[in-house]
Design a protein around this motif. Structure first.
Motif, PDB file in Angstrom:
ATOM      1  N   LYS A 115      32.413  36.035 120.528  1.00 42.44           N
ATOM      2  CA  LYS A 115      33.220  35.444 119.452  1.00 42.44           C
ATOM      3  C   LYS A 115      34.690  35.442 119.843  1.00 42.44           C
ATOM      4  O   LYS A 115      35.213  36.422 120.382  1.00 42.44           O
ATOM      5  N   GLN A 116      35.347  34.307 119.557  1.00 43.50           N
ATOM      6  CA  GLN A 116      36.763  34.143 119.860  1.00 43.50           C
ATOM      7  C   GLN A 116      37.561  34.259 118.555  1.00 43.50           C
ATOM      8  O   GLN A 116      37.090  33.892 117.477  1.00 43.50           O
ATOM      9  N   SER A 117      38.776  34.732 118.670  1.00 45.75           N
ATOM     10  CA  SER A 117      39.649  34.815 117.497  1.00 45.75           C
ATOM     11  C   SER A 117      40.483  33.551 117.389  1.00 45.75           C
ATOM     12  O   SER A 117      40.585  32.763 118.331  1.00 45.75           O
ATOM     13  N   GLY A 118      41.028  33.328 116.211  1.00 45.41           N
ATOM     14  CA  GLY A 118      41.984  32.233 116.061  1.00 45.41           C
ATOM     15  C   GLY A 118      41.428  30.958 115.475  1.00 45.41           C
ATOM     16  O   GLY A 118      42.137  29.955 115.372  1.00 45.41           O
ATOM     17  N   GLY A 119      40.166  30.942 115.086  1.00 45.38           N
ATOM     18  CA  GLY A 119      39.624  29.747 114.422  1.00 45.38           C
ATOM     19  C   GLY A 119      39.401  28.596 115.371  1.00 45.38           C
ATOM     20  O   GLY A 119      38.747  28.734 116.404  1.00 45.38           O
ATOM     21  N   ARG A 247      30.962  30.659 123.952  1.00 42.30           N
ATOM     22  CA  ARG A 247      32.142  31.061 123.191  1.00 42.30           C
ATOM     23  C   ARG A 247      32.183  30.310 121.863  1.00 42.30           C
ATOM     24  O   ARG A 247      31.987  29.090 121.834  1.00 42.30           O
ATOM     25  N   SER A 249      33.652  30.411 117.418  1.00 40.50           N
ATOM     26  CA  SER A 249      34.411  30.986 116.301  1.00 40.50           C
ATOM     27  C   SER A 249      33.914  30.316 115.030  1.00 40.50           C
ATOM     28  O   SER A 249      33.034  29.444 115.076  1.00 40.50           O
ATOM     29  N   HIS A 258      33.357  26.564 121.268  1.00 37.83           N
ATOM     30  CA  HIS A 258      34.632  26.331 121.951  1.00 37.83           C
ATOM     31  C   HIS A 258      34.456  25.501 123.216  1.00 37.83           C
ATOM     32  O   HIS A 258      35.443  25.039 123.795  1.00 37.83           O
TER      33      HIS A 258
END
Length: 612
Positions: A115-119, A247, A249, A258
């Motif tokens: 999971k990536q942060s930042g939407g 990846r 979000s 992503h």
């Protein structure tokens, strides 16, 4: 090479001579699909369409057009992925040879989604459906479709990426009653993971959130069609085959890949459907218009310089044939682990995959008996026809090896082996009023039809004819008869009118045969509209026979009879004539065929591709 996006794959293919750029403007209305079909048939390269009429986005097709190119794309991760699947299928292997599988654990660890942060990912922008290449493939298609989508949903009772489903369900972008930019159609067939999720959402009285990913590394596309071992997530497999984590979000509660080129988000509400189709499908016919779930579009995103991947399906072989071969090589012995006693199961591509299965099993129940008869084979057959997508098959031919090695991939040899041995009074077994493939219109309704098992074991009981028996020459109203392969003859009959008249047609055929006793060498007769076409190639026989017949309605016999509910005969007759209720076959548009020749002419981007 391990690709982090679709463009890297395209550049790599181009650098190695596997891709051609089409620099002329191309119309997405029929032209792009027609070009793809020509290039695929010629064994040609992947195609990058740089100027798609009506869209600023490029499109790519035929990435998986050959098994060699598919393996080239996954050359760095193919073997390690096979090993991980092999360990999941048979953990004892790793215990017996632990040092051989040290790298397997590391590969699997690196495959977990992250999971990536930042939407919303950097570089993504919001667009509309109408900004995308709206590709219409066949003349009677209901509109433009996404043919290589990765449709993502989560279990409403246990949300989260490890309880998700990623499937390839075609998505209709335009046409019919869909409001452009606000609604799309999601066509999924029975036995699909998204159906379980929608059923749970319906029972909870809530809409199902869905994300449709398009593009990204080719591994993500392939993962959407993989029949994976129980407990292995499609997104873990995507990371495994890509050699890097999937990846993602969340934005507005929707999962966003992503790595994708495009993402369509939206909701499927309980009970909401709209007409979807027609669509030229992989059986070689149009799937017709039926109500399927409609997705209310929330938002659509595209990355900068996004590329729209697509394929074209039709009568096999097509690009999805390579998908099938690749899947078979990756999954290896999965079916052996799931069904004890099975050596091979082969879904026959030339027959449209689901209509026809060949299988090799064991026959160990009564080794003390001198006269062999199918016993364990019938148990195995029932297991096969109750397993996942295999349960959609109509015809299953199954045999046991004894005195020589068999392969389900040697089609004529395998059928010959069965026809030499099968007892037509004993070894034909029907299942009626059951499920078949959604795309198969030979049955009694959508998803409904019948199945039949032809089982054979033991020594040969007949010598097969290698020319048309005299008894089948000169039949009144039923000529010419032509040999398809040893033991199988095609006979041209009058056009099919209705099932009310079919018994009369069959009775007339049998009465026309001058000497029924002379047919012992011909166990199978195919009643058809064109015996020349049917006998011209094994592929023609497989396609026309098994896509145009419903076993319970279209299998008849010379001297057919019932005994205690069991049916048998002396010679099987399969009525493979086209029926009025069946879907029309796919036919190229002559005007489009003429128009696209400019791309293959001297000076055109595809002048080096030989076409017929």
């Amino acid at each position: 090479m391990r690709y982090s996006n679709l463009e890297q794959c395209i550049i790599d293919l181009e650098n190695h001579g596997h891709l051609v750029r089409i620099r002329e403007e191309v119309d997405p209305h029929l032209e792009m699909a027609a070009i793809h079909l020509k290039v695929y048939a010629a064994g040609g390269p992947a195609l990058l369409f740089e100027h798609v009429k009506g869209s600023k986005y490029r499109a790519v097709s035929n990435l998986f057009g050959t098994i060699e190119r598919s393996k080239f794309i996954f050359r760095e991760t193919f073997e390690s992925t096979q090993n991980v699947i092999g360990v999941r299928n048979d953990p004892i292997k790793a215990l017996k040879n632990p040092f051989n599988y040290i790298g397997t654990g590391l590969s699997a660890l690196k495959a977990l989604p992250i999971k990536q942060s930042g939407g919303l990912p950097p570089g993504f922008q919001e667009i509309r459906i109408s900004d995308m290449p709206l590709i219409k493939h066949w003349k009677e298609d209901g509109g433009a479709f996404v043919t290589l989508p990765q449709v993502y949903s989560e279990d409403p009772e246990k949300p989260g990426i490890m309880n998700s489903n990623l499937g390839m369900y075609r998505v209709q972008l335009s046409g019919n009653d869909y409001e452009l930019d606000k609604e799309v159609g999601v066509h999924y067939q029975i036995h699909r993971g998204i159906g379980i999720h929608q059923d749970k959402a319906n029972k909870l009285g809530q809409p199902l959130k869905v994300s449709c990913f398009i593009g990204g590394p080719p591994a993500h596309t392939l993962s959407a069609v993989m029949p994976l071992p129980e407990g292995m997530s499609e997104l873990t497999f995507a990371g495994l085959l890509a050699g890097r984590h999937f990846r993602y979000s969340y934005v507005d509660g929707y999962c966003i890949s992503h790595d994708a080129d495009f993402v369509i988000t939206g909701e499927i509400h309980p009970g909401e459907t709209k007409p979807e189709g027609p669509f030229g499908d992989h059986l070689g016919y149009y799937s017709l218009t039926h109500p399927f779930p409609v997705m209310r579009v929330h938002k659509v995103y595209a990355k900068q310089n996004a590329i729209f991947p697509f394929t074209v399906v039709g009568r096999p072989p097509q690009e999805d044939t390579s998908f099938g071969e690749l899947i078979h090589e990756l999954t290896g012995g999965a079916i052996k682990q799931e069904i004890p006693g099975v050596k091979e199961v082969h879904a026959i591509d030339a027959a449209g995959v689901h209509p026809l299965l060949f299988a090799i099993g064991s026959e160990r129940y009564t080794p003390y008996e001198q006269v062999k008869r199918p016993a364990e084979l019938l148990t195995i057959a029932n297991r096969i026809l109750g397993t996942g997508q295999l349960s959609l098959a109509k015809y299953l031919f199954i045999a046991a090896e004894e005195k020589r090695t068999l392969s389900t991939h040697h089609i004529e040899d395998f059928l010959t082996y069965i026809l030499e041995r099968i007892d037509l009074h004993r070894d034909i077994h029907f299942q009626t009023n059951t499920t078949i493939d959604t795309l198969d219109y030979s049955g009694t309704g959508l998803n409904t039809g019948s199945k039949v098992v032809f089982a054979a074991v033991g020594d040969p009981i007949r010598t097969l004819c290698r020319e048309v028996p005299d008894a089948l020459h000169g039949l009144r109203d039923y000529e010419p008869a032509r040999l398809i392969m040893p033991g199988i003859v095609a006979v041209k009959g009058p056009a099919f009118t209705s099932y009310a008249n079919v018994e009369q047609d069959i009775k007339k055929l049998i009465e026309s045969i001058r000497d029924i006793s002379a047919l012992s060498s011909c166990p199978m007769i195919i009643l058809c509209d064109d015996s020349h076409f049917m006998s011209a190639s094994i592929d023609n026989f497989l396609w026309a026979t098994f896509t145009r017949s419903n076993p319970s309605h279209d299998i008849h016999g010379v001297n057919g009879y019932y005994e205690h509910k069991h049916w048998g005969c002396d010679n099987v007759i399969i009525d493979a004539r086209a029926k009025p209720h069946q879907a029309p076959p796919l036919v190229p548009d002559p005007e489009v065929e003429t128009n696209i020749r400019r791309f293959f002419a001297q000076g055109g981007s595809l002048s080096g591709v030989p076409i017929s």
